[in-house]
Design a protein around this motif. Structure first.
Motif, PDB file in Angstrom:
ATOM      1  N   THR A 250       0.836  -1.202   0.000  1.00 55.10           N
ATOM      2  CA  THR A 250       0.000   0.000   0.000  1.00 55.10           C
ATOM      3  C   THR A 250       0.867   1.245   0.000  1.00 55.10           C
ATOM      4  O   THR A 250       0.681   2.149  -0.820  1.00 55.10           O
ATOM      5  CB  THR A 250      -0.929   0.003   1.236  1.00 55.10           C
ATOM      6  N   ARG A 251       1.830   1.286   0.881  1.00 51.28           N
ATOM      7  CA  ARG A 251       2.724   2.454   0.961  1.00 51.28           C
ATOM      8  C   ARG A 251       3.513   2.645  -0.335  1.00 51.28           C
ATOM      9  O   ARG A 251       3.666   3.768  -0.807  1.00 51.28           O
ATOM     10  CB  ARG A 251       3.683   2.297   2.132  1.00 51.28           C
ATOM     11  N   ALA A 252       4.013   1.544  -0.889  1.00 48.07           N
ATOM     12  CA  ALA A 252       4.801   1.641  -2.120  1.00 48.07           C
ATOM     13  C   ALA A 252       3.959   2.144  -3.283  1.00 48.07           C
ATOM     14  O   ALA A 252       4.393   3.026  -4.042  1.00 48.07           O
ATOM     15  CB  ALA A 252       5.417   0.287  -2.464  1.00 48.07           C
ATOM     16  N   ILE A 253       2.768   1.598  -3.448  1.00 44.06           N
ATOM     17  CA  ILE A 253       1.891   2.020  -4.545  1.00 44.06           C
ATOM     18  C   ILE A 253       1.487   3.485  -4.374  1.00 44.06           C
ATOM     19  O   ILE A 253       1.552   4.275  -5.313  1.00 44.06           O
ATOM     20  CB  ILE A 253       0.646   1.108  -4.637  1.00 44.06           C
ATOM     21  N   GLU A 254       1.089   3.854  -3.158  1.00 44.45           N
ATOM     22  CA  GLU A 254       0.689   5.245  -2.915  1.00 44.45           C
ATOM     23  C   GLU A 254       1.855   6.209  -3.126  1.00 44.45           C
ATOM     24  O   GLU A 254       1.683   7.276  -3.707  1.00 44.45           O
ATOM     25  CB  GLU A 254       0.126   5.394  -1.504  1.00 44.45           C
ATOM     26  N   TYR A 255       3.037   5.837  -2.665  1.00 43.03           N
ATOM     27  CA  TYR A 255       4.207   6.707  -2.829  1.00 43.03           C
ATOM     28  C   TYR A 255       4.572   6.871  -4.300  1.00 43.03           C
ATOM     29  O   TYR A 255       4.783   7.973  -4.780  1.00 43.03           O
ATOM     30  CB  TYR A 255       5.395   6.132  -2.042  1.00 43.03           C
ATOM     31  N   PHE A 256       4.629   5.774  -5.024  1.00 43.77           N
ATOM     32  CA  PHE A 256       5.054   5.810  -6.419  1.00 43.77           C
ATOM     33  C   PHE A 256       4.079   6.592  -7.291  1.00 43.77           C
ATOM     34  O   PHE A 256       4.490   7.363  -8.148  1.00 43.77           O
ATOM     35  CB  PHE A 256       5.222   4.395  -6.966  1.00 43.77           C
ATOM     36  N   TYR A 257       2.773   6.387  -7.078  1.00 47.37           N
ATOM     37  CA  TYR A 257       1.780   6.992  -7.958  1.00 47.37           C
ATOM     38  C   TYR A 257       1.174   8.284  -7.424  1.00 47.37           C
ATOM     39  O   TYR A 257       0.319   8.872  -8.067  1.00 47.37           O
ATOM     40  CB  TYR A 257       0.658   5.992  -8.246  1.00 47.37           C
ATOM     41  N   GLN A 258       1.627   8.756  -6.274  1.00 42.77           N
ATOM     42  CA  GLN A 258       1.066   9.956  -5.667  1.00 42.77           C
ATOM     43  C   GLN A 258       1.076  11.123  -6.652  1.00 42.77           C
ATOM     44  O   GLN A 258       2.125  11.504  -7.177  1.00 42.77           O
ATOM     45  CB  GLN A 258       1.841  10.328  -4.415  1.00 42.77           C
ATOM     46  N   GLY A 259      -0.100  11.618  -6.937  1.00 38.85           N
ATOM     47  CA  GLY A 259      -0.230  12.758  -7.836  1.00 38.85           C
ATOM     48  C   GLY A 259      -0.222  12.409  -9.312  1.00 38.85           C
ATOM     49  O   GLY A 259      -0.502  13.255 -10.150  1.00 38.85           O
ATOM     50  N   LYS A 260       0.126  11.178  -9.681  1.00 40.83           N
ATOM     51  CA  LYS A 260       0.210  10.782 -11.080  1.00 40.83           C
ATOM     52  C   LYS A 260      -1.091  10.178 -11.593  1.00 40.83           C
ATOM     53  O   LYS A 260      -1.385  10.271 -12.777  1.00 40.83           O
ATOM     54  CB  LYS A 260       1.334   9.773 -11.296  1.00 40.83           C
ATOM     55  N   ILE A 261      -1.816   9.515 -10.717  1.00 41.45           N
ATOM     56  CA  ILE A 261      -3.092   8.902 -11.087  1.00 41.45           C
ATOM     57  C   ILE A 261      -4.091   9.182  -9.975  1.00 41.45           C
ATOM     58  O   ILE A 261      -3.703   9.476  -8.843  1.00 41.45           O
ATOM     59  CB  ILE A 261      -2.971   7.377 -11.339  1.00 41.45           C
ATOM     60  N   PRO A 262      -5.381   9.116 -10.286  1.00 39.11           N
ATOM     61  CA  PRO A 262      -6.395   9.387  -9.256  1.00 39.11           C
ATOM     62  C   PRO A 262      -6.332   8.375  -8.103  1.00 39.11           C
ATOM     63  O   PRO A 262      -5.956   7.220  -8.287  1.00 39.11           O
ATOM     64  CB  PRO A 262      -7.729   9.241 -10.004  1.00 39.11           C
ATOM     65  N   GLN A 263      -6.721   8.828  -6.926  1.00 39.25           N
ATOM     66  CA  GLN A 263      -6.697   7.973  -5.737  1.00 39.25           C
ATOM     67  C   GLN A 263      -7.547   6.722  -5.938  1.00 39.25           C
ATOM     68  O   GLN A 263      -7.192   5.653  -5.452  1.00 39.25           O
ATOM     69  CB  GLN A 263      -7.171   8.745  -4.500  1.00 39.25           C
ATOM     70  N   HIS A 264      -8.649   6.814  -6.667  1.00 40.43           N
ATOM     71  CA  HIS A 264      -9.487   5.627  -6.855  1.00 40.43           C
ATOM     72  C   HIS A 264      -8.741   4.532  -7.627  1.00 40.43           C
ATOM     73  O   HIS A 264      -8.968   3.352  -7.398  1.00 40.43           O
ATOM     74  CB  HIS A 264     -10.829   5.971  -7.514  1.00 40.43           C
ATOM     75  N   GLN A 265      -7.833   4.909  -8.515  1.00 41.55           N
ATOM     76  CA  GLN A 265      -7.023   3.902  -9.214  1.00 41.55           C
ATOM     77  C   GLN A 265      -6.019   3.260  -8.258  1.00 41.55           C
ATOM     78  O   GLN A 265      -5.764   2.057  -8.336  1.00 41.55           O
ATOM     79  CB  GLN A 265      -6.285   4.505 -10.397  1.00 41.55           C
ATOM     80  N   ILE A 266      -5.453   4.046  -7.372  1.00 46.10           N
ATOM     81  CA  ILE A 266      -4.540   3.516  -6.364  1.00 46.10           C
ATOM     82  C   ILE A 266      -5.294   2.538  -5.464  1.00 46.10           C
ATOM     83  O   ILE A 266      -4.813   1.438  -5.192  1.00 46.10           O
ATOM     84  CB  ILE A 266      -3.905   4.651  -5.539  1.00 46.10           C
ATOM     85  N   ASP A 267      -6.494   2.925  -5.024  1.00 50.86           N
ATOM     86  CA  ASP A 267      -7.304   2.051  -4.171  1.00 50.86           C
ATOM     87  C   ASP A 267      -7.625   0.739  -4.888  1.00 50.86           C
ATOM     88  O   ASP A 267      -7.575  -0.332  -4.285  1.00 50.86           O
ATOM     89  CB  ASP A 267      -8.601   2.750  -3.767  1.00 50.86           C
ATOM     90  N   THR A 268      -7.951   0.828  -6.167  1.00 51.96           N
ATOM     91  CA  THR A 268      -8.245  -0.374  -6.948  1.00 51.96           C
ATOM     92  C   THR A 268      -7.017  -1.271  -7.034  1.00 51.96           C
ATOM     93  O   THR A 268      -7.116  -2.492  -6.863  1.00 51.96           O
ATOM     94  CB  THR A 268      -8.735  -0.006  -8.362  1.00 51.96           C
TER      95      THR A 268
END
Length: 77
Positions: free
Chosen positions: A16-34
Protein backbone atom coordinates in the motif's frame (compact mmCIF):
# COMPACT_ATOMS: atom_id res chain seq x y z
CA UNK A 1 -0.72 9.30 2.36
CA UNK A 2 -2.75 6.73 4.28
CA UNK A 3 -6.06 5.18 3.38
CA UNK A 4 -8.45 2.64 4.85
CA UNK A 5 -6.72 -0.22 3.01
CA UNK A 6 -3.38 0.21 4.77
CA UNK A 7 -4.34 -1.88 7.75
CA UNK A 8 -6.70 -4.29 6.04
CA UNK A 9 -4.03 -7.01 6.18
CA UNK A 10 -0.66 -6.65 7.93
CA UNK A 11 1.30 -7.91 4.88
CA UNK A 12 -0.48 -5.45 2.61
CA UNK A 13 0.82 -2.34 4.39
CA UNK A 14 4.17 -2.36 2.57
CA UNK A 15 2.53 -2.70 -0.86
CA UNK A 16 0.00 0.00 0.00
CA UNK A 17 2.72 2.45 0.96
CA UNK A 18 4.80 1.64 -2.12
CA UNK A 19 1.89 2.02 -4.55
CA UNK A 20 0.69 5.25 -2.91
CA UNK A 21 4.21 6.71 -2.83
CA UNK A 22 5.05 5.81 -6.42
CA UNK A 23 1.78 6.99 -7.96
CA UNK A 24 1.07 9.96 -5.67
CA UNK A 25 -0.23 12.76 -7.84
CA UNK A 26 0.21 10.78 -11.08
CA UNK A 27 -3.09 8.90 -11.09
CA UNK A 28 -6.39 9.39 -9.26
CA UNK A 29 -6.70 7.97 -5.74
CA UNK A 30 -9.49 5.63 -6.85
CA UNK A 31 -7.02 3.90 -9.21
CA UNK A 32 -4.54 3.52 -6.36
CA UNK A 33 -7.30 2.05 -4.17
CA UNK A 34 -8.25 -0.37 -6.95
CA UNK A 35 -4.63 -1.46 -7.37
CA UNK A 36 -4.36 -2.14 -3.63
CA UNK A 37 -7.54 -4.22 -3.66
CA UNK A 38 -6.30 -6.20 -6.67
CA UNK A 39 -2.93 -6.92 -5.00
CA UNK A 40 -4.79 -8.03 -1.89
CA UNK A 41 -7.05 -10.34 -3.90
CA UNK A 42 -4.09 -11.78 -5.78
CA UNK A 43 -2.21 -12.72 -2.63
CA UNK A 44 -5.27 -14.12 -0.90
CA UNK A 45 -6.60 -16.08 -3.85
CA UNK A 46 -4.48 -16.89 -6.83
CA UNK A 47 -1.16 -16.41 -5.07
CA UNK A 48 -1.89 -18.72 -2.18
CA UNK A 49 -3.53 -21.34 -4.37
CA UNK A 50 -0.66 -21.32 -6.87
CA UNK A 51 1.93 -21.56 -4.15
CA UNK A 52 0.21 -24.38 -2.28
CA UNK A 53 -0.87 -26.43 -5.27
CA UNK A 54 1.83 -25.78 -7.86
CA UNK A 55 4.94 -24.67 -6.02
CA UNK A 56 7.23 -21.67 -6.00
CA UNK A 57 8.06 -21.59 -9.74
CA UNK A 58 4.40 -21.38 -10.75
CA UNK A 59 3.84 -18.66 -8.15
CA UNK A 60 6.67 -16.60 -9.68
CA UNK A 61 5.21 -17.03 -13.18
CA UNK A 62 1.76 -16.02 -11.96
CA UNK A 63 3.23 -13.01 -10.14
CA UNK A 64 5.05 -11.88 -13.30
CA UNK A 65 1.83 -12.07 -15.33
CA UNK A 66 -0.16 -10.37 -12.59
CA UNK A 67 2.42 -7.58 -12.25
CA UNK A 68 2.22 -6.81 -15.96
CA UNK A 69 -1.57 -6.72 -15.79
CA UNK A 70 -1.48 -4.34 -12.84
CA UNK A 71 1.05 -2.04 -14.48
CA UNK A 72 -1.09 -1.94 -17.62
CA UNK A 73 -4.15 -1.04 -15.53
CA UNK A 74 -2.19 1.78 -13.91
CA UNK A 75 -0.97 3.08 -17.25
CA UNK A 76 2.66 1.92 -17.04
CA UNK A 77 2.59 -0.29 -20.17
Amino acid sequence: MKNEHSCARPGLTEYTRAIEYFYQGKIPQHQIDTAIRVVDAFFLGAGLQSYVLQGDDQFRQNWALFSQMLLTQLGER
